[in-house]
Scaffold this active site. Sequence first.
Site, PDB file in Angstrom:
ATOM      1  N   GLY A 294       0.832  -1.205   0.000  1.00 42.52           N
ATOM      2  CA  GLY A 294       0.000   0.000   0.000  1.00 42.52           C
ATOM      3  C   GLY A 294       0.860   1.246   0.000  1.00 42.52           C
ATOM      4  N   GLU A 295       0.348   2.310   0.576  1.00 42.24           N
ATOM      5  CA  GLU A 295       0.976   3.624   0.739  1.00 42.24           C
ATOM      6  C   GLU A 295       1.330   4.313  -0.573  1.00 42.24           C
ATOM      7  OE1 GLU A 295       5.733   2.913   1.780  1.00 42.24           O
ATOM      8  OE2 GLU A 295       4.276   2.461   3.371  1.00 42.24           O
TER       9      GLU A 295
END
Length: 355
Positions: free
Chosen positions: A311-312
């Site tokens: 993610g991120e």
Amino acid sequence: MPFTLPVIDDIAQPELAARLQHRLDNKTKPVGSLGQIERLAQRIGLILGSEQPVLHDPQMVVFAGDHGLAARGVSAYPSDVTWQMVENFLAGGAAVSVLARQNGIGLTVVDCGVRHHFAQRPGLLVRKIGAGTADALEGPAMSAAQRDQALANGAALVQGLPGNALLLGEMGIGNTSAASLLLARLVGLDIADATGAGTGLDAEAVQRKIGILRQVLARHADATEPLAALAALGGFEIATLVGAVLQAAHERRVIVVDGFIATSAVLVASQLRPAVLQRCVFAHRSGERGHALMLAHLKAEPLLDLGLRLGEGSGAALAWPLLPSACAILREMASFEAAGVSRQDGASAAAPAQA
């Protein structure tokens, strides 16, 4: 104040699409031999309305928020990791920080509802709706007013960004649960099919997570429309992402979609305004169980399949170099005629001009 959905026009342009395809087919290569890069080039050309598209000042925005449901043990990590990772983004030590820096991508982190007070500093926008969403097993994750404020915040922050490309990132312990809930509700899947290990749950913990999420869906059985589902099940960061996606699509920015959670925001936005999908480039297929199902529902063709599940925005940043490369192929690669190269059918090419 209720959020007003922006106008997002259909950008299917048959004449421009035909010209783009003609340019690609007449480059010095066998027809179609650059595969997905050719389809990517055409998509960017259509989004930007140009046969010679140029991407400039790409912006990665990481939307962060906490989730009340995390207290139920749906994540392998405690909620404090959300704010600690925000600090890591701002300090330049996270994967997305490294990749954004490497690729010349602007990085902004938005506090959409983290249960922590951050000191003001460059690269941080505080657009906090609350100290995390409510526990969705006890009631809606957010009120309609909070949802609409998050949507408005997302739209407004995009209006203030330079460039013509928006890369989507997120951070929030518990947000794979919110994405799974949105997938199950809006696509009509069983929650067991939509739920994975998230941050690294073992098999037994995944089954507990599925049981909790099944109860949440039953608790909000009437939240079937996209905005109702977003309020009942989503996170502050996901709602802010939805507003950002809608505004970026309205402005005809290229939207580079990261993994499962970012795609869940696009799922909501596309059910509100289907033409959103014309502006999206899906960076990768993640290792999270529900992501492949979500991409299939959206008929999306991801650029990468590397088993990522961080993610991120890390997958979007990794895929980014493919986009300017696709544009450069359109702008700079020679045609058969210009290069004096014979075509596949053996037709003679014009000799290159002599100096």
